[in-house]
Design a protein around this motif. Structure first.
Motif, PDB file in Angstrom:
ATOM      1  N   LEU A 144      -8.394  21.479 -15.688  1.00  0.00           N
ATOM      2  CA  LEU A 144      -7.047  20.948 -15.490  1.00  0.00           C
ATOM      3  C   LEU A 144      -6.176  21.205 -16.710  1.00  0.00           C
ATOM      4  O   LEU A 144      -4.968  21.448 -16.584  1.00  0.00           O
ATOM      5  N   GLU A 145      -6.776  21.163 -17.900  1.00  0.00           N
ATOM      6  CA  GLU A 145      -6.008  21.457 -19.114  1.00  0.00           C
ATOM      7  C   GLU A 145      -5.589  22.921 -19.137  1.00  0.00           C
ATOM      8  O   GLU A 145      -4.470  23.262 -19.534  1.00  0.00           O
TER       9      GLU A 145
ATOM     10  N   GLN B 200      -5.016  24.771 -16.502  1.00  0.00           N
ATOM     11  CA  GLN B 200      -3.951  24.918 -15.520  1.00  0.00           C
ATOM     12  C   GLN B 200      -2.625  24.389 -16.061  1.00  0.00           C
ATOM     13  O   GLN B 200      -1.564  24.969 -15.814  1.00  0.00           O
ATOM     14  N   ARG B 201      -2.680  23.291 -16.787  1.00  0.00           N
ATOM     15  CA  ARG B 201      -1.455  22.731 -17.370  1.00  0.00           C
ATOM     16  C   ARG B 201      -0.829  23.729 -18.334  1.00  0.00           C
ATOM     17  O   ARG B 201       0.399  23.942 -18.327  1.00  0.00           O
ATOM     18  N   ARG B 202      -1.657  24.341 -19.158  1.00  0.00           N
ATOM     19  CA  ARG B 202      -1.134  25.295 -20.138  1.00  0.00           C
ATOM     20  C   ARG B 202      -0.661  26.584 -19.466  1.00  0.00           C
ATOM     21  O   ARG B 202       0.322  27.204 -19.905  1.00  0.00           O
TER      22      ARG B 202
ATOM     23  N   ALA C  47       0.660  26.755 -16.469  1.00  0.00           N
ATOM     24  CA  ALA C  47       1.938  26.420 -15.833  1.00  0.00           C
ATOM     25  C   ALA C  47       3.066  26.332 -16.848  1.00  0.00           C
ATOM     26  O   ALA C  47       4.233  26.630 -16.530  1.00  0.00           O
ATOM     27  N   ALA C  48       2.735  25.948 -18.079  1.00  0.00           N
ATOM     28  CA  ALA C  48       3.754  25.808 -19.123  1.00  0.00           C
ATOM     29  C   ALA C  48       4.052  27.125 -19.825  1.00  0.00           C
ATOM     30  O   ALA C  48       4.909  27.171 -20.719  1.00  0.00           O
TER      31      ALA C  48
ATOM     32  N   SER D 250      -8.608  26.071  -9.684  1.00  0.00           N
ATOM     33  CA  SER D 250      -7.957  24.984 -10.407  1.00  0.00           C
ATOM     34  C   SER D 250      -8.965  24.283 -11.319  1.00  0.00           C
ATOM     35  O   SER D 250      -8.602  23.784 -12.379  1.00  0.00           O
ATOM     36  N   ARG D 251     -10.232  24.278 -10.891  1.00  0.00           N
ATOM     37  CA  ARG D 251     -11.275  23.721 -11.742  1.00  0.00           C
ATOM     38  C   ARG D 251     -12.636  24.154 -11.222  1.00  0.00           C
ATOM     39  O   ARG D 251     -12.792  24.536 -10.057  1.00  0.00           O
TER      40      ARG D 251
ATOM     41  N   ALA E 108     -11.155  15.582 -14.465  1.00  0.00           N
ATOM     42  CA  ALA E 108     -10.635  15.843 -15.808  1.00  0.00           C
ATOM     43  C   ALA E 108     -11.702  16.437 -16.724  1.00  0.00           C
ATOM     44  O   ALA E 108     -11.370  16.995 -17.776  1.00  0.00           O
TER      45      ALA E 108
END
Length: 611
Positions: free
Chosen positions: A49-50, A52-54, A56-57, A76-77, A569
């Motif tokens: 998830l981390e 994917q967050r990065r 997306a950013a 995604s994971r 997570a």
């Protein structure tokens, strides 16, 4: 489950789905292809998830993780087995089997049938199922391993044809500040040829190494700015200015190996122009363990000696040196990638198992995100977050270098777990001792320990997971009769179930008997009589707190941990690029399916169950 049956009923469908029998030859594993060369890289500690967050950013470069997500399959994971521990997870990756089948149930475990206080490292044991490297070798493929957990090279079953072994020695660097009464700076009698100082050169000896201090700037002022490390014959070994690292290395024979490169990375942290103060970090000494010998020599020529992981003592001082810690972490990551480049250049393998630990090494000490953490401050949290950004950038740089292999074959980028911020540590042995279930004996330095004839003991498997073992008479030195064991397990479970933190919340999310642990994929004799998993932001420690007390809770010794029950997570990453792999966004890939996916691309049958 014994601890929380409502929670168990809620989780059971999910857990049972995760615990479906792992792929074996003849199952619904992907059909083998014509056979390609494959690189499987594990980024220890990379949370899905981390990532994917990065992504997306727009955090990453175009050539690393973003390229893999753009050009191939990206989940995604990666759904990680329980517990999400390094040894457990990597063996699941390599076998396609759950811990209940492999027997690797912890980073540390109590081997079934051994004496109560016997412990073994899960990293070093042969699993009860075949591994990818064994399946590949059995089917005529050649395998290389670069520090991949599980392929320890310590037993015939954990060896590969080409190998870089993980050097398990922890760094014990020395931070020295001078001058000191016992180590003054004295006039240097002479300097090596070609070395000049524009103020009188000074010298001192530390750890048997002679150093000279120079004023290398011809500016008419006293301005000492350079440190020189000298060899026994007076020649220059290394030189550095403030803020610079330097290697102190030498070749020598060891055992049957010739010309092994030994060394220690050191740093001139600070130097006052008038030599009123000097700070010098002397790193610990390491060497590279690799086979065959020509592979070791090639790694030494390309990457130098094994640099060791970052030294956590740099962070646990009144004035933490985050800069030096990160520089060490980056060097460690580069070493693994340089070793990959050497193996790639050799080309004499079909499957390469690579490992990169930079994120795990940093997150354990820098995951400062929860205001409830006893060391939390906004300033520290901001610095730690910036440092973790740098660690992720270094991981992305490494991913880009691994992905250069894409033109020659497939590249899988995976990980073994994410990370959770820690607020407290928990001592289950103390809980059991207070209830009279665990017998305590005096230990070293006035610290209590479990007595050899205790009815039970607690085994800290790592992170948030541990096991309660009953000292049955069938064990060497055992004291509990079989007919008494069931009642003892029930009492231990009740004691742990009733343990609450200072806010009244349960300390343990799971307390499961062996049969109940089947839903977690942990029904193996090595998992003892009870499986215990911490709740929330606490992790489990073995033994008892220092100072002779038997308190159940204490402050955390690390900022981040893993090894808990199923938690998105804490799941890992999965990316796969290769010919014929169309770009696709996958929701979840199971960790126990990775071995079959890799085997299919190699053109072989997946690992099989052992007889």
């Amino acid at each position: 489950m014994v601890l929380n049956r409502a929670l168990f009923r809620f989780l059971a469908p999910t857990l049972l789905a995760i615990a479906v029998a792992a792929p074996v030859a003849g199952s619904d594993a992907p059909a083998p292809t014509a056979g390609r060369r494959v690189v499987l890289v594990s980024f220890d500690g990379a949370g899905g998830l981390e990532l994917q967050r990065r992504l997306a950013a727009g955090f990453f470069s175009a050539d690393g993780f973003a390229r893999a997500a753009r050009e191939g399959e990206a989940a995604s994971r990666l759904a990680i087995v329980t517990p999400s521990l390094t040894a457990v997870s990597h063996v699941a990756l390599a076998t396609g089997a759950l811990p209940g089948a492999t027997g690797i149930v912890g980073n540390t475990l109590h081997p079934a049938g051994t004496a109560l206080k016997e412990r073994r490292r899960g990293f070093d044991l042969d699993p009860d199922t075949e591994t990818l490297w064994e399946a590949a070798a059995r089917q005529g493929r050649r395998v290389a391993s670069l520090g991949f957990p599980g392929a320890s090279q310590k037993t015939p079953r954990t060896r590969t044809a080409l190998a870089l072994s993980y050097n398990e020695a922890l760094p014990k660097g020395r931070l020295w500040k001078g001058p000191a009464a016992s180590m003054p700076f004295v006039d240097a009698p002479r300097l090596p040829e070609g070395v000049r100082s524009f103020s009188p050169a000074k010298t001192f000896v530390l750890d048997g190494i002679p150093f000279a201090l120079l004023d290398a700037t011809d500016d008419g002022a006293t301005n000492y700015d350079t440190l020189v490390a000298l060899a026994g014959d007076g020649s220059v070994r290394a030189r550095a200015r403030a803020g610079e690292w330097f290697p102190l290395s030498e070749r020598r024979d060891e055992g049957g190996e010739h010309g092994v490169l030994f060394g220690r990375w050191s740093k001139l942290v600070a130097i006052a122009p008038d030599l009123s103060s000097l700070t010098l970090y002397l790193g610990d000494g390491f060497r590279t363990w690799a086979a065959p010998e020509d592979f070791r020599r090639a790694i030494e020529d390309k990457a130098g000696f094994w640099p060791g992981p970052p030294d956590t003592s740099l962070l646990r001082r009144a004035d933490p040196d985050l800069t030096s810690f990160l520089e060490q972490a980056r060097r460690f990551s580069r070493f693994f990638v340089d070793a990959f480049d050497v193996a790639d250049q050799r080309g004499d393998w079909d499957l390469l198992l690579a490992y990169n630990p930079i994120l795990d090494e940093c997150e354990h000490d820098l995951l400062v995100t929860d205001p409830a953490q006893p060391f939390y401050t906004k300033e520290l949290a901001a610095k730690a977050a910036a440092a973790l950004n740098e660690a992720w950038r270094a991981a992305d740089e490494a991913a880009a270098r691994y992905l250069r292999f894409r033109e020659k074959g497939d590249v899988f980028l995976v990980s073994d777990h994410g990370m959770r911020a820690m607020v407290r540590s928990i001592f289950p042995a103390a809980v059991l001792a207070r209830m009279g279930l665990l017998k305590v004996a005096p230990g070293p330095r006035s610290r209590p320990e479990t007595a050899a004839d205790s009815p039970v003991d607690f085994v800290a498997a790592g992170g948030g997971t541990g096991f309660v073992v009953v000292n049955r008479v069938s064990l060497p030195g055992g004291v509990v009769r079989d007919e008494e064991a069931g009642a003892l397990v029930s009492k231990a479970a009740a004691a742990l179930r009733d343990t609450k933190d200072e806010k009244g919340a349960r300390a343990f999310a799971i307390v499961a008997t062996r049969s109940e642990a089947a839903a977690l994929g942990l029904d193996h004799p090595n998992a003892g009589d009870l499986v215990v998993v911490a709740a929330g932001s606490g992790y489990l420690r073995g033994g008892f707190p220092a100072g002779g007390n038997v308190a159940a809770f204490g402050p955390p010794e690390v900022a981040g941990q893993h090894g808990f029950d199923p938690d998105p997570a804490l799941d890992g990453i999965f990316l796969h690029v290769g010919d014929g792999i169309s770009p696709a966004r996958l929701e979840v890939v199971r960790e126990i399916d990775v071995a079959a996916r890799v085997a299919a691309r190699l053109g072989i049958a997946p690992p099989r169950r052992m007889p």
